[in-house]
Design a protein around this motif. Structure first.
Motif, PDB file in Angstrom:
ATOM      1  N   GLU A 117      13.081   3.775  -3.946  1.00 50.83           N
ATOM      2  CA  GLU A 117      11.957   4.245  -3.139  1.00 50.83           C
ATOM      3  C   GLU A 117      10.616   3.939  -3.800  1.00 50.83           C
ATOM      4  O   GLU A 117       9.649   3.582  -3.134  1.00 50.83           O
ATOM      5  CB  GLU A 117      12.087   5.739  -2.867  1.00 50.83           C
ATOM      6  CG  GLU A 117      11.135   6.221  -1.820  1.00 50.83           C
ATOM      7  CD  GLU A 117      11.447   7.622  -1.335  1.00 50.83           C
ATOM      8  OE1 GLU A 117      10.713   8.080  -0.451  1.00 50.83           O
ATOM      9  OE2 GLU A 117      12.406   8.249  -1.819  1.00 50.83           O
ATOM     10  N   SER A 118      10.561   4.009  -5.124  1.00 51.37           N
ATOM     11  CA  SER A 118       9.313   3.727  -5.839  1.00 51.37           C
ATOM     12  C   SER A 118       8.887   2.266  -5.721  1.00 51.37           C
ATOM     13  O   SER A 118       7.716   1.943  -5.856  1.00 51.37           O
ATOM     14  CB  SER A 118       9.446   4.111  -7.315  1.00 51.37           C
ATOM     15  OG  SER A 118      10.469   3.351  -7.924  1.00 51.37           O
ATOM     16  N   GLN A 119       9.839   1.370  -5.443  1.00 50.92           N
ATOM     17  CA  GLN A 119       9.525  -0.050  -5.301  1.00 50.92           C
ATOM     18  C   GLN A 119       9.066  -0.416  -3.894  1.00 50.92           C
ATOM     19  O   GLN A 119       8.346  -1.393  -3.707  1.00 50.92           O
ATOM     20  CB  GLN A 119      10.759  -0.902  -5.636  1.00 50.92           C
ATOM     21  CG  GLN A 119      11.233  -0.769  -7.054  1.00 50.92           C
ATOM     22  CD  GLN A 119      12.574  -1.459  -7.252  1.00 50.92           C
ATOM     23  OE1 GLN A 119      13.467  -1.365  -6.412  1.00 50.92           O
ATOM     24  NE2 GLN A 119      12.705  -2.158  -8.365  1.00 50.92           N
ATOM     25  N   ILE A 120       9.479   0.338  -2.925  1.00 52.78           N
ATOM     26  CA  ILE A 120       9.217   0.009  -1.527  1.00 52.78           C
ATOM     27  C   ILE A 120       7.724  -0.065  -1.243  1.00 52.78           C
ATOM     28  O   ILE A 120       7.249  -0.970  -0.580  1.00 52.78           O
ATOM     29  CB  ILE A 120       9.867   1.047  -0.590  1.00 52.78           C
ATOM     30  CG1 ILE A 120      11.377   1.005  -0.729  1.00 52.78           C
ATOM     31  CG2 ILE A 120       9.458   0.804   0.859  1.00 52.78           C
ATOM     32  CD1 ILE A 120      12.079   2.150  -0.030  1.00 52.78           C
ATOM     33  N   TYR A 121       6.989   0.891  -1.758  1.00 53.54           N
ATOM     34  CA  TYR A 121       5.585   1.048  -1.378  1.00 53.54           C
ATOM     35  C   TYR A 121       4.620   0.293  -2.285  1.00 53.54           C
ATOM     36  O   TYR A 121       3.424   0.542  -2.250  1.00 53.54           O
ATOM     37  CB  TYR A 121       5.247   2.532  -1.276  1.00 53.54           C
ATOM     38  CG  TYR A 121       6.100   3.203  -0.212  1.00 53.54           C
ATOM     39  CD1 TYR A 121       5.807   3.040   1.128  1.00 53.54           C
ATOM     40  CD2 TYR A 121       7.230   3.937  -0.565  1.00 53.54           C
ATOM     41  CE1 TYR A 121       6.605   3.618   2.116  1.00 53.54           C
ATOM     42  CE2 TYR A 121       8.033   4.518   0.418  1.00 53.54           C
ATOM     43  CZ  TYR A 121       7.707   4.359   1.748  1.00 53.54           C
ATOM     44  OH  TYR A 121       8.506   4.920   2.718  1.00 53.54           O
ATOM     45  N   THR A 122       5.133  -0.654  -3.072  1.00 58.36           N
ATOM     46  CA  THR A 122       4.250  -1.503  -3.874  1.00 58.36           C
ATOM     47  C   THR A 122       3.526  -2.510  -2.981  1.00 58.36           C
ATOM     48  O   THR A 122       2.550  -3.127  -3.400  1.00 58.36           O
ATOM     49  CB  THR A 122       5.032  -2.260  -4.972  1.00 58.36           C
ATOM     50  OG1 THR A 122       6.048  -3.046  -4.351  1.00 58.36           O
ATOM     51  CG2 THR A 122       5.653  -1.280  -5.965  1.00 58.36           C
ATOM     52  N   VAL A 123       4.023  -2.674  -1.765  1.00 55.32           N
ATOM     53  CA  VAL A 123       3.399  -3.506  -0.733  1.00 55.32           C
ATOM     54  C   VAL A 123       3.131  -2.571   0.443  1.00 55.32           C
ATOM     55  O   VAL A 123       3.980  -1.736   0.769  1.00 55.32           O
ATOM     56  CB  VAL A 123       4.356  -4.649  -0.298  1.00 55.32           C
ATOM     57  CG1 VAL A 123       3.813  -5.411   0.883  1.00 55.32           C
ATOM     58  CG2 VAL A 123       4.633  -5.578  -1.467  1.00 55.32           C
TER      59      VAL A 123
END
Length: 120
Positions: free
Chosen positions: A86-92
């Protein structure tokens, strides 16, 4: 029921999604190559797009952004699915109508699909 386009490059995941959505009486088309997305939208006229974020040649988040930016496709709800943390999803930036993390519960998938279709 509704026409749903699944964009998933993993054949096993695509088959499971196809099966689950057709069991809900939806008409489902599946593509595994994002390059076919625009053509399939023009031919199939989906009412919902279920798309993986991690595709072979591109990022589903960017495809989603492009679809939402286009007058032709902005109205189509998009459900992004991913095995990312989940922490990686919102990097974009995300402009999808909903994001679901894999593995997901199929009852939750059905509720989410029905909710997105009801609001479109």
């Amino acid at each position: 029921m509704a026409k749903i386009l699944v964009v998933e490059n993993d054949a096993g995941n695509a088959n499971v999604l196809h099966l689950e959505l057709t069991e809900q009486l939806h008409r489902v088309k599946t593509i595994n190559d994002a390059a076919l997305l625009e053509k399939m939208i023009d031919q199939f006229h989906p009412e919902l797009i279920v798309m993986d974020i991690l595709l072979d040649q591109c990022d589903g988040r960017q495809l989603c952004f492009d679809l939402k930016r286009s007058v032709k496709t902005a109205h189509i709800p998009i459900l992004l699915i991913t095995a990312m943390l989940e922490s990686q999803i919102y990097t974009v930036p995300i402009v999808a109508d909903k994001v679901m993390l894999k593995p997901f519960d199929y009852d939750e998938l059905a509720r989410t699909v029905n909710s997105l279709l009801a609001t479109s």
